[in-house]
Design a protein around this motif. Sequence first.
Motif, PDB file in Angstrom:
ATOM      1  N   ASP A  54      -2.139  -1.473  -3.394  1.00 37.71           N
ATOM      2  CA  ASP A  54      -1.521  -1.637  -4.707  1.00 37.71           C
ATOM      3  C   ASP A  54      -2.340  -2.559  -5.609  1.00 37.71           C
ATOM      4  N   ALA A  87       0.833  -1.204   0.000  1.00 36.16           N
ATOM      5  CA  ALA A  87       0.000   0.000   0.000  1.00 36.16           C
ATOM      6  C   ALA A  87       0.867   1.254   0.000  1.00 36.16           C
ATOM      7  N   ASP A 141      -6.542   6.124   5.343  1.00 36.50           N
ATOM      8  CA  ASP A 141      -6.426   4.894   4.563  1.00 36.50           C
ATOM      9  C   ASP A 141      -5.306   5.024   3.550  1.00 36.50           C
ATOM     10  N   CYS A 142      -4.543   3.964   3.414  1.00 36.88           N
ATOM     11  CA  CYS A 142      -3.485   3.903   2.411  1.00 36.88           C
ATOM     12  C   CYS A 142      -4.075   3.276   1.146  1.00 36.88           C
ATOM     13  N   ALA A 143      -3.539   3.632  -0.005  1.00 38.41           N
ATOM     14  CA  ALA A 143      -4.025   3.107  -1.281  1.00 38.41           C
ATOM     15  C   ALA A 143      -3.411   1.731  -1.519  1.00 38.41           C
TER      16      ALA A 143
END
Length: 161
Positions: free
Chosen positions: A96, A75, A92-94
């Motif tokens: 992958d 992420a 929130d992390c994006a």
Amino acid sequence: MHFETASLFLITASAVQGVVFAKDVGDYIWNITQYQAGLSHGNPADPTTSWYRFTVSGSIHGSIGSESYIPAFEALCTGSGAGFPLSSDYSDCAMDSTPDESALSVSARIVPYVDNTQAHIAINYVFSTTDEARNYTATAVTDWARLRAPYNFTLSPNEVP
């Protein structure tokens, strides 16, 4: 530079909700790449805003179906903090890619710490197995970026009950 694996988040949670004992996962590690965390105004004596950006990933740990199983993830985490001491809510992390596991999320935040001379960033990874939700957290304590290029390191997270 100093990296702490004991989460400051756990310390804060234990003060609020009673004692929380994190479970050491042994040889499980996360790779942190292209890491940077900086003070937006560049003045450590008067920090009012900050930022972070990095990629965090973990390989599969244990075998599928076992109690020690942890699914792989990757992420990109970006966010900012404000105030004194600097702090932020989890962002929130994006992710992958879309993993097969359900209810998987990665988030990060700036953890409040009275001494703003270093960045205190907590990273949280949550996923569900068929029996339960599991939560892993680690904290990186690093120098704020000034003219330093992004860099890589590893963290050993703990499982939060």
